[in-house]
Write a protein that holds these residues in place. Structure first.
Motif: not given
Length: 262
Positions: A203-211
């Motif tokens: 499980v992770y977070t996709v930030d505003a840059t798509g990373r």
């Protein structure tokens, strides 16, 4: 009428007196006889010819009382002349007999027929009013049914539109963080040697840059698969999510890594 004249005895002799008295007596007797004949003739009713026989139809009619016929009074001085017979007045035609009972029955029948006509007209008016009310109720029911159908169609259209919007939003949201670069992790050599297979959820977070930021393993995962799974998740690249024209982060993005020996 007798008239006697007496002379003084000294002027008239006795022997010629019977002549004067005889003449006066004869005159009186003649007058009395003529008067008696006249009265006898007046007392006798004139003989009228017999009336022809006629058929009389009797009817219960109340006639006005006839006026009394005046009787001429006899004249004493001079014998009255023979009076002509008084003509008998013809009776007036009898008025038609009015049957009060028949008139009353006729009035009752007329009133009954009039009442029947009034009642029939009133029933006709009530029937027409009832038909108008029935038509109005039918029209209102039809309008209500059409309104319900319209509302049902509108609700169905709104539901379908909402579902389409939800699908579009879901599709848009899912497309916003779909990976544009996603590599398969390396199979650990030790797991290969031991013929170990399994799955590992990250499980992770996709930030505003798509990373990918802060990847974490959740659930049951073999320890040999944790490190390669986290390393592979960090290398993922996504299309960032855009809200109101701005890119935002998407949390709780899951990815399942499956390890199978071919």
């Amino acid at each position: 009428m007798t008239s006697l004249t007496f002379a003084p005895p000294q002027l008239q002799p006795r022997w010629p007196a019977w002549r004067e008295h005889g003449a006066a007596l004869g005159t009186a007797v003649a007058l009395h006889a003529g008067l008696a004949c006249l009265l006898f003739n007046l007392s006798q009713a004139p003989v009228l010819p017999p009336a022809p026989a006629a058929i009389i139809q009797t009817q219960l009619v109340e006639l006005p009382r006839p006026a009394p016929i005046p009787v001429p009074e006899p004249v004493a001085a001079t014998p009255p002349a023979l009076a002509e017979p008084t003509p008998v007045a013809k009776p007036a035609p009898a008025p038609p007999v009015v049957d009060e009972a028949a008139l009353a029955r006729k009035r009752v029948q007329q009133e009954r027929r009039e009442q029947q006509r009034v009642e029939q007209a009133q029933r006709e008016v009530e029937r027409r009013e009832q038909l108008a009310r029935d038509k109005q109720l039918q029209a209102e029911a039809e309008r209500a049914r059409m309104e319900r159908e319209r509302q049902a169609r509108d609700a169905e259209a709104e539901r379908q539109a909402a579902a389409a919007r939800a699908r579009a939003e879901a599709d848009a949201a899912s497309r916003q963080y779909l990976p544009i670069a996603k590599e398969t992790p390396d199979y650990p050599q030790r797991a290969l040697d031991r013929r170990i297979e399994g799955e590992c959820t990250v499980v992770y977070t996709v930030d505003a840059t798509g990373r990918v930021n802060d990847p974490q393993v959740v659930g049951n995962c073999h320890p040999l698969f944790i490190k390669p799974s986290l390393a592979a998740a960090k290398r993922f690249r996504y299309q960032p999510r855009v809200v109101n024209g701005q890119a935002v982060a998407v949390a709780n993005v899951k990815n399942i890594f499956t390890y199978r020996i071919q």
